[in-house]
Every structure is written in C-alpha cells, then in structure tokens.
Design a protein around this motif. Structure first.
Motif, PDB file in Angstrom:
ATOM      1  N   ALA A  91       0.826  -1.333  -0.173  1.00 39.17           N
ATOM      2  CA  ALA A  91      -0.073   0.130  -0.163  1.00 39.17           C
ATOM      3  C   ALA A  91       0.869   1.406  -0.226  1.00 39.17           C
ATOM      4  CB  ALA A  91      -1.021   0.139   1.173  1.00 39.17           C
ATOM      5  N   SER A  92       0.494   2.191  -0.656  1.00 40.55           N
ATOM      6  CA  SER A  92       1.295   3.496  -0.676  1.00 40.55           C
ATOM      7  C   SER A  92       0.280   4.660  -1.116  1.00 40.55           C
ATOM      8  CB  SER A  92       2.366   3.370  -1.657  1.00 40.55           C
ATOM      9  OG  SER A  92       1.816   3.394  -3.052  1.00 40.55           O
ATOM     10  N   ASP A  93       0.408   5.933  -1.128  1.00 45.47           N
ATOM     11  CA  ASP A  93      -0.371   7.076  -1.279  1.00 45.47           C
ATOM     12  C   ASP A  93      -1.431   6.996  -0.422  1.00 45.47           C
ATOM     13  OD1 ASP A  93       1.921   7.818  -2.979  1.00 45.47           O
ATOM     14  OD2 ASP A  93       0.872   6.718  -4.907  1.00 45.47           O
ATOM     15  N   PHE A  94      -1.574   6.699   0.656  1.00 50.28           N
ATOM     16  CA  PHE A  94      -2.947   6.424   1.394  1.00 50.28           C
ATOM     17  C   PHE A  94      -3.398   7.965   1.868  1.00 50.28           C
ATOM     18  CE2 PHE A  94       0.191   5.949   4.598  1.00 50.28           C
ATOM     19  CZ  PHE A  94       0.002   6.876   5.612  1.00 50.28           C
ATOM     20  N   LYS A  95      -4.815   7.948   2.007  1.00 51.15           N
ATOM     21  CA  LYS A  95      -5.440   9.311   2.402  1.00 51.15           C
ATOM     22  C   LYS A  95      -6.583   8.721   3.405  1.00 51.15           C
ATOM     23  CE  LYS A  95      -6.660  12.547  -0.321  1.00 51.15           C
ATOM     24  NZ  LYS A  95      -7.421  13.270  -1.504  1.00 51.15           N
ATOM     25  N   VAL A  96      -6.418   9.321   4.716  1.00 52.48           N
ATOM     26  CA  VAL A  96      -7.455   9.042   5.738  1.00 52.48           C
ATOM     27  C   VAL A  96      -8.315  10.043   5.806  1.00 52.48           C
ATOM     28  CG1 VAL A  96      -7.676   8.367   8.236  1.00 52.48           C
ATOM     29  CG2 VAL A  96      -5.737   7.413   6.887  1.00 52.48           C
ATOM     30  N   GLU A  97      -9.939   9.686   5.697  1.00 55.18           N
ATOM     31  CA  GLU A  97     -10.623  10.901   5.812  1.00 55.18           C
ATOM     32  C   GLU A  97     -11.880  10.509   6.908  1.00 55.18           C
ATOM     33  OE1 GLU A  97     -10.785  13.439   1.612  1.00 55.18           O
ATOM     34  OE2 GLU A  97     -11.245  11.298   1.554  1.00 55.18           O
ATOM     35  N   MET A  98     -12.703  11.215   7.275  1.00 55.52           N
ATOM     36  CA  MET A  98     -13.931  10.920   8.116  1.00 55.52           C
ATOM     37  C   MET A  98     -14.606   9.750   7.572  1.00 55.52           C
ATOM     38  SD  MET A  98     -14.468  11.929  11.244  1.00 55.52           S
ATOM     39  CE  MET A  98     -13.971  13.492  11.593  1.00 55.52           C
ATOM     40  N   ASN A  99     -14.893   9.669   6.354  1.00 55.17           N
ATOM     41  CA  ASN A  99     -15.705   8.671   5.768  1.00 55.17           C
ATOM     42  C   ASN A  99     -15.020   7.511   5.156  1.00 55.17           C
ATOM     43  OD1 ASN A  99     -14.686   9.885   3.615  1.00 55.17           O
ATOM     44  ND2 ASN A  99     -16.415  10.283   2.125  1.00 55.17           N
ATOM     45  N   GLY A 100     -13.748   7.347   5.169  1.00 52.67           N
ATOM     46  CA  GLY A 100     -13.089   6.142   4.995  1.00 52.67           C
ATOM     47  C   GLY A 100     -11.537   6.539   4.613  1.00 52.67           C
TER      48      GLY A 100
ATOM     49  N   ARG B 202      -3.285   3.143  -2.804  1.00 52.00           N
ATOM     50  CA  ARG B 202      -2.745   2.548  -4.064  1.00 52.00           C
ATOM     51  C   ARG B 202      -2.331   1.218  -3.621  1.00 52.00           C
ATOM     52  NH1 ARG B 202       1.756   4.105  -8.802  1.00 52.00           N
ATOM     53  NH2 ARG B 202       2.495   2.148  -8.982  1.00 52.00           N
ATOM     54  N   LEU B 203      -2.887   0.078  -4.195  1.00 54.05           N
ATOM     55  CA  LEU B 203      -2.270  -1.325  -3.864  1.00 54.05           C
ATOM     56  C   LEU B 203      -1.470  -1.589  -5.224  1.00 54.05           C
ATOM     57  CD1 LEU B 203      -2.435  -4.122  -2.511  1.00 54.05           C
ATOM     58  CD2 LEU B 203      -4.549  -4.584  -3.770  1.00 54.05           C
ATOM     59  N   ASP B 204      -0.206  -2.180  -4.739  1.00 54.96           N
ATOM     60  CA  ASP B 204       0.449  -2.665  -5.885  1.00 54.96           C
ATOM     61  C   ASP B 204       0.520  -4.166  -5.482  1.00 54.96           C
ATOM     62  OD1 ASP B 204       1.519  -0.429  -7.847  1.00 54.96           O
ATOM     63  OD2 ASP B 204       2.131   0.254  -5.805  1.00 54.96           O
ATOM     64  N   ALA B 205       0.090  -5.232  -6.469  1.00 51.55           N
ATOM     65  CA  ALA B 205      -0.138  -6.618  -6.246  1.00 51.55           C
ATOM     66  C   ALA B 205      -0.041  -7.294  -7.511  1.00 51.55           C
ATOM     67  CB  ALA B 205      -1.296  -6.848  -5.289  1.00 51.55           C
ATOM     68  N   LYS B 206       0.821  -8.216  -7.629  1.00 48.58           N
ATOM     69  CA  LYS B 206       0.715  -9.085  -8.838  1.00 48.58           C
ATOM     70  C   LYS B 206       1.278  -8.382 -10.021  1.00 48.58           C
ATOM     71  CE  LYS B 206      -0.184 -12.787  -6.221  1.00 48.58           C
ATOM     72  NZ  LYS B 206       0.903 -13.712  -5.787  1.00 48.58           N
ATOM     73  N   ASP B 207       2.331  -7.551  -9.988  1.00 44.04           N
ATOM     74  CA  ASP B 207       2.593  -6.582 -11.270  1.00 44.04           C
ATOM     75  C   ASP B 207       1.448  -5.589 -11.640  1.00 44.04           C
ATOM     76  OD1 ASP B 207       5.192  -7.507 -10.823  1.00 44.04           O
ATOM     77  OD2 ASP B 207       4.426  -9.345 -12.127  1.00 44.04           O
ATOM     78  N   LYS B 208       0.235  -5.471 -10.730  1.00 47.70           N
ATOM     79  CA  LYS B 208      -0.794  -4.449 -11.144  1.00 47.70           C
ATOM     80  C   LYS B 208      -0.967  -3.485 -10.169  1.00 47.70           C
ATOM     81  CE  LYS B 208      -2.930  -7.522 -14.401  1.00 47.70           C
ATOM     82  NZ  LYS B 208      -4.241  -8.546 -14.816  1.00 47.70           N
ATOM     83  N   SER B 209      -1.717  -2.514 -10.619  1.00 55.50           N
ATOM     84  CA  SER B 209      -1.968  -1.468  -9.446  1.00 55.50           C
ATOM     85  C   SER B 209      -3.432  -1.129  -9.300  1.00 55.50           C
ATOM     86  CB  SER B 209      -1.079  -0.273  -9.823  1.00 55.50           C
ATOM     87  OG  SER B 209       0.209  -0.095  -9.621  1.00 55.50           O
ATOM     88  N   TYR B 210      -3.861  -0.820  -8.197  1.00 56.29           N
ATOM     89  CA  TYR B 210      -5.434  -0.783  -7.951  1.00 56.29           C
ATOM     90  C   TYR B 210      -5.548   0.533  -7.021  1.00 56.29           C
ATOM     91  CZ  TYR B 210      -5.036  -5.438  -9.323  1.00 56.29           C
ATOM     92  OH  TYR B 210      -4.891  -6.643  -9.945  1.00 56.29           O
ATOM     93  N   LEU B 211      -6.553   1.144  -7.163  1.00 56.27           N
ATOM     94  CA  LEU B 211      -7.054   2.312  -6.299  1.00 56.27           C
ATOM     95  C   LEU B 211      -8.074   1.520  -5.081  1.00 56.27           C
ATOM     96  CD1 LEU B 211      -7.335   5.104  -5.197  1.00 56.27           C
ATOM     97  CD2 LEU B 211      -9.251   5.507  -6.710  1.00 56.27           C
TER      98      LEU B 211
END
Length: 496
Positions: free
Chosen positions: A270-279, A283-292
């Motif tokens: 996990a990287s580039d995380f943002k913590v807010e009041m609603n959640g 960014r997830l990097d896994a198995k050579d792919k990235s996901y939000l």
C-alpha cells in the motif's frame, strides 16, 4: 460411533476396559455428561477435570480419557500423554473431520484479527462463497449469529461449530486463532488452507512468560499450516512487523508465503494513502498490477487489515480486482472505531483498543482527522497484563487533549488501584479519574465542542462489564448514544 473407532488415532499409554462400546458424545465438562458419553479429563487454569471423573461416570460416562492411570473402575480408561491433544483429535474424529471439507483461513496476531476476519468473510461472500466466521465478536454459521463465549472456543466446541458450518453449506470458515488457543491446542487437528499473521505487540503477558513465549504461541499456527495435508496451503504475513519477518525466515522454505505491508518488499503493498472521516483510500500494488482501493473504514491500521484480507482471499483463489471492488462495500466492524450517530458538530467513536499499541494506533488515526480536540475515555482490565497500564497512560498523555481514566472490566481487582497504575504513565495534568465508566462517558460527551472527537476505548463490541462477583449489562455505544440524548444543546462555533 464405536469407541474403538473414535480412539483409533490416539497416542495412548494404556487402555483398560472394553472398547467395543457405542459412544453417544464427547464431553470435557462433567456437568454436561449424559448416558453413553466419553469424558475427557482436561487440566484447566482453575479446575482439573481429573477431579470430576467419578461425577462424570455417575452421570453415565462409559469411558474416560485422562493423563493418570486407575482413573475409574466403573468405565473404560484410556491414558494419554496429553489430554488436550487427545480432546482435539477426538473432537475432529467424532464430528467427521469437518475442517477437511472446508477451506479454513486462520487469522492470528495481537491487533486487527477481528477486522481482518470480518473483511475476509465479506470478500468471500461477495464472491458468492458462503463463509462461516468464528472470532471475538460473534460466531456466524450460515444465517445464524451466535454470541462468542471466547475468541477461539475449546477444541470440542470448535469442531462442533465447524461441523455445523459444513451442514449449513459453507465453503470456507474464517477463524481468529488466539495465542491462548494455540498454546492450549484448541485449534489442533484443523487442516488450515491459509494462515494470516497481522502483528505482534505487548499483550497477554499475564499468561505468557514473555514476548518470546507469546511469539512462539503465534508461530504454532504456521507450524500447523506446514503440517496441513492441503497442497494449496499458503501463509499471509505482515512483513512490516519484525515478528512477521521472523516467521518468513522460519517458514519460508516450507510454505508458500504472501507478504503484505507498506515496504517495497511486500507482495501486497500500500502507498499514497489518504485517511478521511468517511473512509480510507490507497494505492495497491500486487501481482505486477496497481489498483485504487477505497475502504469505508478509517485509519492507517485498517490499511494493514484490508491488505491482509486482500492477500488472504487471493491465496484462497479470488481475483484481486474483484476483491478490491468488493472492499468498497465493506461493513462497519462492531466496536472497531465505530461511529456513534451524534447529529452534532463533533464525532464520537467506540473502539476495542485495550493495549498500548492498539490505543496508539487509534488515537493517531483520530489525530489524522484533524480534530479541534481529542477527548479520550479509557481504562484497563483487571486480572490481566499489568505492564501495559502505565504504557497506555503514556499514550493518552501524549496524544489526547483531555483524558478520562475509568474502569474497563475490573474483574477481581480494585478499580481505583488499576486507575492509579494507569495514571503513573501521565506526565501532564490533562486528565481526570472517574471510576464509574458511564459517568466518565457522559462527562466526556458533555464537554465536547464543535470539531472535537470523543474516543471511548477498551471495550468495543462488548455488551457487559465484569466485576469481582457480578457482571452487568454495559454497551459503550448505547451509553454514548444515551449521553448524546441527555445533552442535546449544540455549542456555538466559539464554544460555550
């Protein structure tokens, strides 16, 4: 089931009496014995089951398993080296080895077990895989919800629950595996497919002889996984945790390991995380792919919990993209940074944090939300690890703007004495002591102003408070909601 078949796999020292007998059930509590039962005498923390053998025979036990010879002259006697180990084996056999018919996912660690287990169950069920849950908050079997008597039940009760999961049509079961359960062999005989390690911090040192002993208990889950006959078995380990790194070093040659964390070496990173009041998002990097990843739970520690869940369901065969999409619909976990509906300009949260590390994580999360003030209500349980009390006080002293030290579950200790030990961790005077937990919660909510956060920590999902000689109904969420109703006056932006 015939006694001969039931004990066939046991490691026995001696057998005296007939084994060609029908067994109607297995019991370790003499009070629950009925005609035709096999009674297993287990040494507990308070009582020794060997002292109740004759009582069990009086109630109809036809056979007895224990660690001493000449247990009874009125029943078949089977002497074993270890009664707990025997109980686990007998339970699995009696209920038809249910774990072999399920994909078993075990979650262990100090913090995050419940949230991780809930998330794993959610992700599997969103993929139309019926999944049972056994853990701290509750037991879930198909459509049934049962109150949890303990995080990991005794082996006999656990195998019975697994049998019920098979009958209910579950494909998977997620189970929180506590260090107590691992030390006492309650999860022995379970064929795990996936083992998950969250983290290890100071806790339960009233039970374990130190952190090394505590760690070795956790490691037993992965030793069990190594011995599992399943070819698809995998370990999911938090590699940001130094104890997680030790597990990778110890089991890496024998187990397929999937790591997670925020470091560059993690398989699920996990990287580039943002913590807010609603959640929370990251960014997830896994198995050579990235996901939000979008997660409707708050906090950096929930990033770790969600990473563990994503890695676990991938190990169980789910597609990562499908799991990431399902994570956006994750449920609120009872008592885990649970928001109390306030309809105010301040926020009230209830959390289960009852160790110094868990408390540090949750107060840091609240700080990430940039409150005007953080008002904390917390205490420490009685007859538990005393070393964490001043440490929790130090966390409150450093991170809370104001704290109320109060009772948790005093059990057989003097509540005021517990509070004094917590107070030793404070260097500043930004706190007050209120023994009555309801009064402390009410007082904290009464003093809250716009943009404040009130955090009520320690009991989370629990619906009771335990004293030396009685237990009373007590729900932090309910008490907080009532306090909000009793103090309906809204403060102006400039305070009162």
């Amino acid at each position: 089931m015939q006694l001969a078949d039931l004990i066939q796999r046991l490691s026995t020292k001696s057998i005296v009496g007939l084994v060609d007998r029908e067994v109607t059930g297995v019991r370790y509590d003499s009070r629950r014995v009925t005609a035709g039962n096999l009674f297993v005498a287990v040494k507990g923390d308070v009582f020794d089951g060997h002292s109740f053998i004759e009582q069990a025979v009086d109630k109809g036990a036809i056979a007895v398993v224990g660690e001493q010879a000449a247990l009874s002259k009125r029943a078949t006697v089977i002497v074993v080296p270890d009664s707990r180990e025997a109980l686990a084996q007998l339970a699995s056999t009696f209920f038809g080895h249910p774990s072999g018919k399920l994909k078993m996912i075990g979650v262990t660690g100090t913090n995050g077990k419940s949230t991780t287990a809930f998330l794993i169950k959610h992700l599997l069920e969103r993929a139309n895989q019926s999944t049972g849950l056994i853990g701290t908050i509750q037991y879930e079997i198909g459509e049934r919800r049962l109150p949890a008597s303990r995080t990991t039940p005794e082996s006999l009760d656990l195998q019975e629950l697994l049998g019920q999961c098979v009958e209910a049509g579950c494909r998977n079961v997620v189970i929180e595996v506590s260090s107590h359960a691992l030390s006492q062999g309650r999860s022995d005989g379970i064929e795990f497919a996936v083992g998950v390690f969250t983290n290890l911090t100071r806790d339960h040192l009233d039970f374990h002889r130190g952190m090394k002993d505590y760690f070795e208990a956790k490691a037993r889950l992965f030793e069990s996984l190594r011995q599992s006959p399943r070819e698809d078995r995998k370990a999911v380990i938090n590699v940001d945790d130094p104890y997680g790194q030790q597990l990778v070093g110890r089991f890496g040659k024998d187990l397929s390991i999937v790591t997670y964390g925020m470091g560059a070496r993690a398989d699920f990173r996990a990287s580039d995380f943002k913590v807010e009041m609603n959640g929370t998002s990251y960014r997830l990097d896994a198995k050579d792919k990235s996901y939000l990843v979008r997660l409707p739970l708050i906090g950096r520690f929930n990033i770790y919990n969600s990473l563990a869940a994503l890695a676990a369901v991938r190990a169980a065969g789910l597609d990562v993209r499908t799991a990431v999409q399902a994570l956006a619909k994750a449920p609120q976990i009872p008592g885990r940074l649970e928001a109390v509906p306030a309809k105010r300009k301040f926020q009230v949260f209830v959390d289960y944090a009852h160790t110094d590390d868990a408390l540090l994580n949750v107060v840091k999360t609240c700080r990430d939300l940039n409150p005007n003030r953080l008002i904390l209500v917390f205490g420490c349980g009685g007859n538990r690890d005393k070393t964490k009390r001043p440490l929790m006080g130090a966390v409150a002293d450093q991170y809370a703007d104001y704290a109320f030290i109060t009772s948790d579950n005093p059990r057989k200790e003097d509540p005021e004495a517990i509070i004094r030990e917590v107070e030793a961790g404070f260097n500043h005077k930004n706190y007050e002591k209120i023994v009555d937990r309801k009064e402390a919660i009410t007082r904290a909510i009464a003093m809250a102003q716009p943009r404040d956060i009130v955090l009520i920590a320690g009991k989370g999902h629990e619906k009771y408070q335990e004293f030396s000689d009685h237990i009373v109904p007590f729900d932090d969420v309910e008490i907080a909601a009532r306090a909000l109703e009793e103090h309906p006056v809204e403060f102006s932006e400039h305070g009162s």
